[in-house]
Enzyme design. Sequence first.
Site, PDB file in Angstrom:
ATOM      1  N   TYR A 182      16.011  32.016  15.333  1.00 45.80           N
ATOM      2  CA  TYR A 182      16.074  30.570  15.100  1.00 45.80           C
ATOM      3  C   TYR A 182      15.893  29.897  16.455  1.00 45.80           C
ATOM      4  O   TYR A 182      15.420  30.518  17.412  1.00 45.80           O
ATOM      5  CB  TYR A 182      17.451  30.305  14.462  1.00 45.80           C
ATOM      6  CG  TYR A 182      17.705  28.921  13.941  1.00 45.80           C
ATOM      7  CD1 TYR A 182      16.792  28.278  13.110  1.00 45.80           C
ATOM      8  CD2 TYR A 182      18.889  28.261  14.248  1.00 45.80           C
ATOM      9  CE1 TYR A 182      17.057  27.007  12.613  1.00 45.80           C
ATOM     10  CE2 TYR A 182      19.162  26.991  13.745  1.00 45.80           C
ATOM     11  CZ  TYR A 182      18.241  26.374  12.931  1.00 45.80           C
ATOM     12  OH  TYR A 182      18.495  25.121  12.447  1.00 45.80           O
ATOM     13  N   ARG A 235       5.700  18.230  12.751  1.00 44.75           N
ATOM     14  CA  ARG A 235       6.654  17.911  13.839  1.00 44.75           C
ATOM     15  C   ARG A 235       7.646  19.062  13.916  1.00 44.75           C
ATOM     16  O   ARG A 235       8.743  18.993  13.382  1.00 44.75           O
ATOM     17  CB  ARG A 235       7.365  16.580  13.532  1.00 44.75           C
ATOM     18  CG  ARG A 235       8.097  15.960  14.678  1.00 44.75           C
ATOM     19  CD  ARG A 235       9.493  16.518  14.941  1.00 44.75           C
ATOM     20  NE  ARG A 235      10.471  16.281  13.909  1.00 44.75           N
ATOM     21  CZ  ARG A 235      11.536  17.065  13.688  1.00 44.75           C
ATOM     22  NH1 ARG A 235      11.772  18.134  14.391  1.00 44.75           N
ATOM     23  NH2 ARG A 235      12.390  16.814  12.739  1.00 44.75           N
ATOM     24  N   LYS A 253      14.469  29.352   9.125  1.00 45.18           N
ATOM     25  CA  LYS A 253      15.540  28.671   8.380  1.00 45.18           C
ATOM     26  C   LYS A 253      15.989  29.544   7.208  1.00 45.18           C
ATOM     27  O   LYS A 253      17.176  29.619   6.892  1.00 45.18           O
ATOM     28  CB  LYS A 253      15.043  27.322   7.838  1.00 45.18           C
ATOM     29  CG  LYS A 253      14.728  26.301   8.907  1.00 45.18           C
ATOM     30  CD  LYS A 253      15.866  25.341   9.171  1.00 45.18           C
ATOM     31  CE  LYS A 253      15.558  24.496  10.396  1.00 45.18           C
ATOM     32  NZ  LYS A 253      16.647  23.656  10.850  1.00 45.18           N
ATOM     33  N   GLU A 324      11.190  20.405   5.714  1.00 49.27           N
ATOM     34  CA  GLU A 324      11.516  20.709   7.100  1.00 49.27           C
ATOM     35  C   GLU A 324      10.410  20.254   8.037  1.00 49.27           C
ATOM     36  O   GLU A 324       9.228  20.559   7.818  1.00 49.27           O
ATOM     37  CB  GLU A 324      11.711  22.229   7.256  1.00 49.27           C
ATOM     38  CG  GLU A 324      12.295  22.636   8.588  1.00 49.27           C
ATOM     39  CD  GLU A 324      13.735  22.143   8.778  1.00 49.27           C
ATOM     40  OE1 GLU A 324      14.553  22.290   7.854  1.00 49.27           O
ATOM     41  OE2 GLU A 324      14.025  21.590   9.854  1.00 49.27           O
ATOM     42  N   ASP A 325      10.779  19.553   9.055  1.00 49.07           N
ATOM     43  CA  ASP A 325       9.888  19.235  10.172  1.00 49.07           C
ATOM     44  C   ASP A 325       8.566  18.587   9.763  1.00 49.07           C
ATOM     45  O   ASP A 325       7.493  18.925  10.293  1.00 49.07           O
ATOM     46  CB  ASP A 325       9.677  20.491  11.044  1.00 49.07           C
ATOM     47  CG  ASP A 325      10.960  20.865  11.787  1.00 49.07           C
ATOM     48  OD1 ASP A 325      11.988  20.171  11.608  1.00 49.07           O
ATOM     49  OD2 ASP A 325      10.951  21.846  12.547  1.00 49.07           O
ATOM     50  N   ASP A 347      16.030  18.348   5.545  1.00 51.40           N
ATOM     51  CA  ASP A 347      16.971  18.921   6.510  1.00 51.40           C
ATOM     52  C   ASP A 347      17.084  18.073   7.771  1.00 51.40           C
ATOM     53  O   ASP A 347      18.161  17.947   8.355  1.00 51.40           O
ATOM     54  CB  ASP A 347      16.495  20.339   6.869  1.00 51.40           C
ATOM     55  CG  ASP A 347      17.405  21.013   7.867  1.00 51.40           C
ATOM     56  OD1 ASP A 347      18.629  20.911   7.701  1.00 51.40           O
ATOM     57  OD2 ASP A 347      16.891  21.638   8.808  1.00 51.40           O
ATOM     58  N   ASP A 348      15.976  17.477   8.205  1.00 52.44           N
ATOM     59  CA  ASP A 348      16.007  16.747   9.477  1.00 52.44           C
ATOM     60  C   ASP A 348      16.721  15.408   9.339  1.00 52.44           C
ATOM     61  O   ASP A 348      17.359  14.958  10.280  1.00 52.44           O
ATOM     62  CB  ASP A 348      14.581  16.558   9.997  1.00 52.44           C
ATOM     63  CG  ASP A 348      13.942  17.907  10.214  1.00 52.44           C
ATOM     64  OD1 ASP A 348      14.375  18.621  11.118  1.00 52.44           O
ATOM     65  OD2 ASP A 348      13.046  18.280   9.427  1.00 52.44           O
ATOM     66  N   ALA A 384      15.499  12.189  12.602  1.00 50.43           N
ATOM     67  CA  ALA A 384      16.843  12.693  12.872  1.00 50.43           C
ATOM     68  C   ALA A 384      17.748  11.556  13.370  1.00 50.43           C
ATOM     69  O   ALA A 384      18.868  11.387  12.884  1.00 50.43           O
ATOM     70  CB  ALA A 384      16.774  13.820  13.898  1.00 50.43           C
ATOM     71  N   ASN A 497      15.761  20.011  20.076  1.00 52.51           N
ATOM     72  CA  ASN A 497      15.446  21.440  20.091  1.00 52.51           C
ATOM     73  C   ASN A 497      13.991  21.664  20.466  1.00 52.51           C
ATOM     74  O   ASN A 497      13.161  20.803  20.206  1.00 52.51           O
ATOM     75  CB  ASN A 497      15.652  22.023  18.682  1.00 52.51           C
ATOM     76  CG  ASN A 497      17.110  22.009  18.290  1.00 52.51           C
ATOM     77  OD1 ASN A 497      17.951  22.488  19.009  1.00 52.51           O
ATOM     78  ND2 ASN A 497      17.386  21.422  17.135  1.00 52.51           N
ATOM     79  N   ASN A 545      24.191  22.166  15.335  1.00 51.73           N
ATOM     80  CA  ASN A 545      22.909  22.455  14.689  1.00 51.73           C
ATOM     81  C   ASN A 545      23.066  22.472  13.169  1.00 51.73           C
ATOM     82  O   ASN A 545      24.092  22.935  12.654  1.00 51.73           O
ATOM     83  CB  ASN A 545      22.383  23.807  15.184  1.00 51.73           C
ATOM     84  CG  ASN A 545      20.975  24.063  14.691  1.00 51.73           C
ATOM     85  OD1 ASN A 545      20.763  24.355  13.524  1.00 51.73           O
ATOM     86  ND2 ASN A 545      20.008  23.912  15.576  1.00 51.73           N
TER      87      ASN A 545
HETATM   88  O1  LIG Z   1      15.732  23.677  13.536  1.00 60.13           O
HETATM   89  C1  LIG Z   1      16.673  23.238  14.225  1.00 60.13           C
HETATM   90  O2  LIG Z   1      17.245  23.905  15.070  1.00 60.13           O
HETATM   91  C2  LIG Z   1      17.170  21.863  13.953  1.00 60.13           C
HETATM   92  C3  LIG Z   1      16.115  21.061  13.321  1.00 60.13           C
HETATM   93  O3  LIG Z   1      15.987  20.993  12.120  1.00 60.13           O
HETATM   94  C4  LIG Z   1      15.096  20.449  14.184  1.00 60.13           C
HETATM   95  O4  LIG Z   1      15.276  20.402  15.402  1.00 60.13           O
HETATM   96  O5  LIG Z   1      14.083  20.020  13.630  1.00 60.13           O
HETATM   97 MG   LIG Z   2      13.983  20.559  11.602  1.00 62.25          MG
END
Ligand SMILES: O=C([O-])CC(=O)C(=O)O
Ligand SMILES: [Mg+2]
Length: 650
Positions: A182, A235, A253, A324-325, A347-348, A384, A497, A545
Amino acid sequence: MATAGSDISTPRSTSPSSVFSGRSSHTSVASKRLSLSLQRRQSAFNPMSSVDIASIEQRMKMAALDGLRGYAQDHYGEVKQDHTTEYIPKSAAGGYQVLREPLWNKGLSFTPEERVSKNLTGLIPHAMENTDTQVERCMKMIRSRSTPIDKYLYLSSLKSQNLDLFYRVLIDNVRDLMPLVYTPTIGDVCLQYSTLYTRPEALYISIKQRKSIRTILRNWPHPNPEICVVTDGSRILGLGDLGVNGVGISIGKLALYTGAAGIHPEKTLPIVLDAGTANEDNLKDPLYLGLRAKRPSLDVMQEFMDEFMEAARDVFPEMLIQFEDFETEKAFNYLSRYRDQYRCFNDDIQGTGAVVLGGYIGAVNLSNVPLDDQRLVFMGAGSAGVGVAKQMVEYYTRRGLSEQAAKDKFWLVDTKGLVTWDRGDKLPEHKKYFARSDNNGHQFRTLEEVIEYVRPSALVGLTATFGVFTESVVRALKASVDAGGSGRRPILFPLSNPLTKAECTFEQAVQWTEGTVIFASGSPFSPFAVKSGDAAVTYWPNQGNNVYVFPGLGLGAILAKASKITDEMVYMSAASLAESLNAEEIQKGLIYPRIERVRDASLVVAREVMKAARREGVSMLPEEQWVEWEEWGDVALTKYIKDRVYDPLK
Ligand SMILES: O=C([O-])CC(=O)C(=O)O
Ligand SMILES: [Mg+2]
């Protein structure tokens, strides 16, 4: 709905395999069938004459010479398959079929009886080993590799051979290994994914194949996944647009859904939606595995996403989808567009929001600045930043503040300075909620100016920019907290991160605040010891996190058979996380459980998320079940969850 939750710990015995059924055994008939099927497949796939196929091959060669992947570029048609994947039942598999299926391979733990009944005699060394010995071998190998990427590659190879052992190693060594599977290492893996690639681990859905999404989903070799993490790579962490290489984050993840919450690995599905990339390095890289095209318009991407969501529900009706992202605008749009009709969350926005709130609740207690006197500056106003601030507004309103009074506690800053209504640029939709109108026409362009104006008690960083919390910024934060009275401690959360994007380091934060800081970062920092005379004082960082939230939130939603993820469920994940620290952690001044206890924390989060789902009327579990649990309090529900989680080789 059928029993999504109940098979978490007991995957079907008709387990998937990388080896498909019986085709190899009945040679001549089978090979005729195979070639017939290949022909049919070819013609359905590409309904052209052999001359056309030859010319396509020619074009593919030419395209390859150009550094293009001709097939991926040219294919727009619908893929029609005349067969579906068949599985060998685990009980019928023998010999190498067993050893090569990571879900079935037990390494050197096969018993003498199994070695005979599964035709394994001589295929593996004669030694029989217990789990500890095998874990020890793996850890020795990991330690012998010198770079994090090499360690990652070893772990990835282990994962492709023996899932139980991989997860045992990960769970037992989570502090050392989570940073490899991770953040931060997964960030480097994503940057180099096309070069590191050796085998598929996800579904890769190209926008060129959008007519075939259902077929692609059905090709996934595991039945009925319960959780999918999907990204479009736009992203990735704080690293920007990585295109198809962002798939590493979906894989990482999901390893934590299993490692940190106990969802069976067979029930997890990583997906990348490949719609091109704006990343010039990727586009120029001859090894890049994704579509060599610029990203389409937001409208076209929206259509692709609509098609994906519908197809995913058709093929896997019970699957929970974690976004995610996705870059900010898409992240907000998709969440609001799908959240009431699908089992999904972002998640973000929501995961980060909940995890930061969870830590903030503990931090306020330690800070000696009363909740009502807290003033928060956020550097970064993307998905975020805004997600976290909104989650905190909810916390304040639940504590009796009006929404306006709660909102007034937050000052959001972006690259142009304090976000205000009158600063002269067109604010994107997601920033409007927090835009200030009480600035009397003044604009504050730098973070130092904002800190001097606001005099905050807490500074949160979600900028994806290394080092923006400079010494003068951190010292200004401390000064503003000190001015409120002695014994007060500044809250400083540089959350971006991976580590290369962190707003400051732990060591800097400790030094610039003379050790008073309450600190949480997105990626892990080591403890920091300062010598004082003969003794040394050790300072403990926190890792704020999402890993403390999304696995438990997902597990709770799956086990509750929630039809959607409500705000209350997300809020309860934060509130219960804040309550999940044990006495030792509280005594050490931590605001999150130690990472070694992440599975305990996930269990508490899952339980409270389940209860919230029921309160909100979105749990599809039978009412009698809830009534029974209520009679026993949390004990029965906790046992229900524990009985369903995957804890391999225990
Ligand atoms: O993945 C991670 O550590 C936390 C997160 O969702 C990000 O930074 O986009
Ligand atoms: Mg993320």
